[in-house]
Write a protein that holds these residues in place. Structure first.
Motif, PDB file in Angstrom:
ATOM      1  N   ALA A  18       0.828  -1.206   0.000  1.00 16.72           N
ATOM      2  CA  ALA A  18       0.000   0.000   0.000  1.00 16.72           C
ATOM      3  C   ALA A  18       0.863   1.257   0.000  1.00 16.72           C
ATOM      4  CB  ALA A  18      -0.928  -0.001   1.205  1.00 16.72           C
ATOM      5  N   LEU A  19       1.973   1.230   0.746  1.00 18.99           N
ATOM      6  CA  LEU A  19       2.895   2.376   0.736  1.00 18.99           C
ATOM      7  C   LEU A  19       3.473   2.593  -0.656  1.00 18.99           C
ATOM      8  CD1 LEU A  19       5.105   2.302   3.958  1.00 18.99           C
ATOM      9  CD2 LEU A  19       3.430   4.018   3.277  1.00 18.99           C
ATOM     10  N   TYR A  20       3.870   1.508  -1.303  1.00 21.68           N
ATOM     11  CA  TYR A  20       4.433   1.625  -2.648  1.00 21.68           C
ATOM     12  C   TYR A  20       3.384   2.152  -3.630  1.00 21.68           C
ATOM     13  CZ  TYR A  20       8.585  -1.060  -1.212  1.00 21.68           C
ATOM     14  OH  TYR A  20       9.746  -1.473  -0.611  1.00 21.68           O
ATOM     15  N   ASP A  21       2.161   1.636  -3.532  1.00 21.53           N
ATOM     16  CA  ASP A  21       1.108   2.094  -4.439  1.00 21.53           C
ATOM     17  C   ASP A  21       0.827   3.587  -4.242  1.00 21.53           C
ATOM     18  OD1 ASP A  21       0.905  -0.450  -5.455  1.00 21.53           O
ATOM     19  OD2 ASP A  21      -0.869  -0.998  -4.294  1.00 21.53           O
ATOM     20  N   ARG A  22       0.827   4.032  -2.975  1.00 22.92           N
ATOM     21  CA  ARG A  22       0.612   5.455  -2.696  1.00 22.92           C
ATOM     22  C   ARG A  22       1.759   6.283  -3.277  1.00 22.92           C
ATOM     23  NH1 ARG A  22      -1.638   8.821   1.380  1.00 22.92           N
ATOM     24  NH2 ARG A  22      -1.199  10.950   0.680  1.00 22.92           N
ATOM     25  N   ALA A  23       2.985   5.768  -3.163  1.00 24.04           N
ATOM     26  CA  ALA A  23       4.134   6.502  -3.696  1.00 24.04           C
ATOM     27  C   ALA A  23       4.031   6.661  -5.206  1.00 24.04           C
ATOM     28  CB  ALA A  23       5.430   5.766  -3.334  1.00 24.04           C
ATOM     29  N   ARG A  24       3.520   5.645  -5.876  1.00 24.28           N
ATOM     30  CA  ARG A  24       3.380   5.751  -7.326  1.00 24.28           C
ATOM     31  C   ARG A  24       2.347   6.810  -7.704  1.00 24.28           C
ATOM     32  NH1 ARG A  24       5.158   0.283  -7.505  1.00 24.28           N
ATOM     33  NH2 ARG A  24       3.263  -0.533  -6.552  1.00 24.28           N
ATOM     34  N   ARG A  25       1.346   6.983  -6.859  1.00 24.82           N
ATOM     35  CA  ARG A  25       0.342   8.003  -7.141  1.00 24.82           C
ATOM     36  C   ARG A  25       0.870   9.412  -6.861  1.00 24.82           C
ATOM     37  NH1 ARG A  25      -2.938   4.174  -4.494  1.00 24.82           N
ATOM     38  NH2 ARG A  25      -2.963   5.415  -2.570  1.00 24.82           N
ATOM     39  N   ASP A  26       1.800   9.520  -5.900  1.00 32.07           N
ATOM     40  CA  ASP A  26       2.201  10.841  -5.421  1.00 32.07           C
ATOM     41  C   ASP A  26       3.511  11.359  -5.995  1.00 32.07           C
ATOM     42  OD1 ASP A  26      -0.039  10.728  -3.873  1.00 32.07           O
ATOM     43  OD2 ASP A  26       0.998  10.341  -1.983  1.00 32.07           O
ATOM     44  N   SER A  27       4.360  10.467  -6.532  1.00 35.86           N
ATOM     45  CA  SER A  27       5.708  10.891  -6.911  1.00 35.86           C
ATOM     46  C   SER A  27       6.013  10.582  -8.370  1.00 35.86           C
ATOM     47  CB  SER A  27       6.752  10.191  -6.028  1.00 35.86           C
ATOM     48  OG  SER A  27       8.063  10.502  -6.449  1.00 35.86           O
ATOM     49  N   THR A  28       6.726  11.513  -9.000  1.00 33.85           N
ATOM     50  CA  THR A  28       7.207  11.284 -10.373  1.00 33.85           C
ATOM     51  C   THR A  28       8.727  11.243 -10.419  1.00 33.85           C
ATOM     52  OG1 THR A  28       7.163  13.671 -10.814  1.00 33.85           O
ATOM     53  CG2 THR A  28       5.187  12.394 -11.413  1.00 33.85           C
ATOM     54  N   ASP A  29       9.376  11.226  -9.266  1.00 34.37           N
ATOM     55  CA  ASP A  29      10.837  11.167  -9.239  1.00 34.37           C
ATOM     56  C   ASP A  29      11.310   9.826  -9.811  1.00 34.37           C
ATOM     57  OD1 ASP A  29      13.504  12.245  -7.979  1.00 34.37           O
ATOM     58  OD2 ASP A  29      13.358  10.128  -7.408  1.00 34.37           O
TER      59      ASP A  29
END
Length: 556
Positions: free
Chosen positions: A202-213
């Motif tokens: 879930a943390l990884y999925d949220r990171a994909r939604r929030d970050s483009t780095d």
């Protein structure tokens, strides 16, 4: 009996709040009277109570490197080693100074490291020497003090997860992008280590939604792939989906403009992709990926990231060994161990290979190196027991298996092995106890079912033995020992057809002189002299010095 009151609430100092307080009472006196005892447990004491400033006697390469290059994160079982080492320190110290009672306030609020330590102390120390009793319950409020670097370096995964999740609630990519990225990586890795993979995903999925780095997205893709191939629930592993995620990581890191940065990150991802290919059964592809990562490191990271490099050599050694290229594998292990001779784990891997090659003295030396360099290490004693048994040291093997189970009563394979040794020594009651203890922990373990069958057979309980072998083979149709044992049982009962079928199946899985000799006995009893002789001729090729085979062959 002296009594002290200590507070176990993790909100005071996080991991080992209780352990550090106890050591704070004991270590100064031990330094005055038994400095050798403190030195013998330097790793454990420094991990639990860094403020005491105990000098490091055993060091690894990581101790001399910047934190960014310390890529080896301890596994979840390391805290058990620490707890056992601390228990032995406390035991040996109190045997000199006298018994102690510890009243532990807020024990229900203890960090998992302290909860584990208390369990080990209670299990391993005589209550006449050390008593730990619950005290008052008045927990502090607020989150722990968080030392994320310490949590990561020492493998304090529960503390990393708890404090990290709390910190993430107040951190955004917009306000603190570097901190957010670092927390996501560390917290997700900690969650995976303590078998909370859904939260990590879930943390990884949220990171994909929030970050483009790009680098962060590559790291997140890598982490997602590792969850999919290392999930503690094997039924939830999915190497095909993992391949899609690891390819995304490789695609990004292969485009990084800086040569050295690209070599490190791409090499890391290629190494991860190799594990995915192993799970897919493509061993040649896995080896090629690790070799590519090694070439990148040697070409573009001269003198940099030595731990990254030695990990790659050790991983290539494992793959080479599986491919039968043992001399190359040993050479790679030598590089990895030579780069960091204070790191214990690779001695176990090399020792296992040496044992399989019949180089028992060299294997023994490696296992003993792991024991010497690490806090008490159940796996090292378990592996040494196998070498001792192979060299005829039954008492030594039994002692090592006993030590394994003293350190970790949940180490199921040790019950199976010790049960088998006890059965071979004629101690059927002891063998049965170990088999039943193991099965209480792992009722579907085929090896334990097989050992129980051997015990039942030795006791003359043929029906019970057959049932145990049947269950073992239902659970693992490729378990050679179960086929061989059931075949021997059928032969003793005069059922030659069943015996022949079982022994033939065992030989298809693992051709050995012992199995060929046993099948020859079946053929001979059935009047098939030619078939018996053919089995014996093949057996003598595999074991030319076996006197039983030679006598049977000479006797026609």
């Amino acid at each position: 009996m002296d009594t002290i009151v200590l507070d176990a609430d993790r909100r005071i100092h996080g991991p080992y709040t209780l352990g550090a307080a106890l050591l704070g009472r004991l270590v100064p006196e031990a330094l005055r009277h038994r400095p050798d005892l403190v030195a013998a447990h330097d790793i454990e004491i420094r991990a639990a109570a860094p403020a005491l400033g105990v000098p490091a006697r055993r060091r690894t390469l990581a101790d001399s490197l910047p934190r960014a290059q310390r890529i080896l994160i301890p596994g979840a079982r390391r805290t058990l080693r620490i707890a056992n080492g601390l228990a032995e320190f406390v035991r040996d110290h109190l045997q000199r100074t006298g018994p102690l009672t510890v009243t532990a306030d807020n024990l229900d609020e203890a960090d998992p490291t302290d909860a584990e330590l208390v369990e080990v102390l209670r299990r391993r120390l005589d209550p006449g020497l050390l008593r730990i009793v619950p005290g008052r319950a008045a927990p502090r409020t607020g989150p722990p003090r968080a030392d994320f670097d310490r949590f990561r370096d020492e493998g304090f995964h529960h503390a990393m997860a708890e404090a990290g999740l709390e910190a993430l609630r107040g951190t955004t990519y917009a306000a603190a992008p570097e901190r957010r990225r670092l927390l996501v990586q560390r917290v997700a890795a900690a969650l995976e280590a303590i078998e909370r993979e859904d939260e990590a995903r879930a943390l990884y999925d949220r990171a994909r939604r929030d970050s483009t780095d790009p680098k962060h997205r590559a790291t997140v893709a890598y982490g997602t792939a590792m969850i999919l191939v290392r999930h503690h629930d094997h039924a939830r592993r999915d190497p095909e989906e993992a391949l899609a995620w690891i390819n995304e990581a490789v695609a990004i890191t292969s485009l990084l403009p800086d040569r050295r940065e690209r070599a490190f990150h791409l090499g890391f991802d290629l190494n991860g992709k190799a594990l995915v290919e192993v799970r897919r059964g493509r061993m040649d592809a896995a080896l090629a990926l690790v070799e590519e990562a090694v070439e990148l490191a040697e070409r573009d990271l001269p003198g940099e990231h030595p731990i990254h490099r030695l990990v790659l050599y050790a991983n290539r050694a494992q793959l080479l060994a599986q491919a039968g290229r043992v001399e190359e594998a040993l050479a790679d292990y030598a590089v990895a161990i030579g780069a960091d001779p204070g790191y214990p784990d690779y001695y176990l891997d090399r020792g296992g290979l040496l044992h399989r090659l019949g180089r028992h003295a060299d294997a023994l030396a490696d296992f003993e190196a792991a024991i010497r360099l690490s806090p008490p290490f159940p796996e090292a004693y378990y592996d040494r027991a196998e070498v001792r048994y192979a060299t005829g040291d039954l008492d030594g093997a039994l002692a090592d298996l006993g030590r394994t189970l003293e350190l970790d009563p949940g180490f199921v394979p040790a019950y199976a092995n010790r049960s088998g040794l006890l059965a071979a020594a004629g101690d059927h009651d002891g063998a049965r106890r170990d088999a039943e203890r193991g099965l209480a922990l792992a009722p579907r373990d085929p090896h334990l079912r097989c050992v129980l069958g051997q015990v039942e057979a030795a006791a003359g309980r043929r029906a019970e033995a057959t049932a145990a072998f049947d269950v073992a083979l239902e659970l693992d149709p490729d378990l050679v020992a179960a086929w061989a044992s059931r075949g021997a049982l059928a032969f003793d009962a005069g059922d030659l057809d069943a015996a022949l079928g079982d022994l033939t199946r065992a030989l298809k899985l693992d051709e050995s002189a012992e199995l060929l000799f046993n099948r020859a006995l079946v053929h001979r009893a059935a009047g098939r002299a030619h078939e018996a002789r053919q089995d014996l001729l093949r057996a003598v090729e595999l074991a030319p010095d076996d006197p039983d085979v030679a006598r049977a062959l000479a006797g026609g």
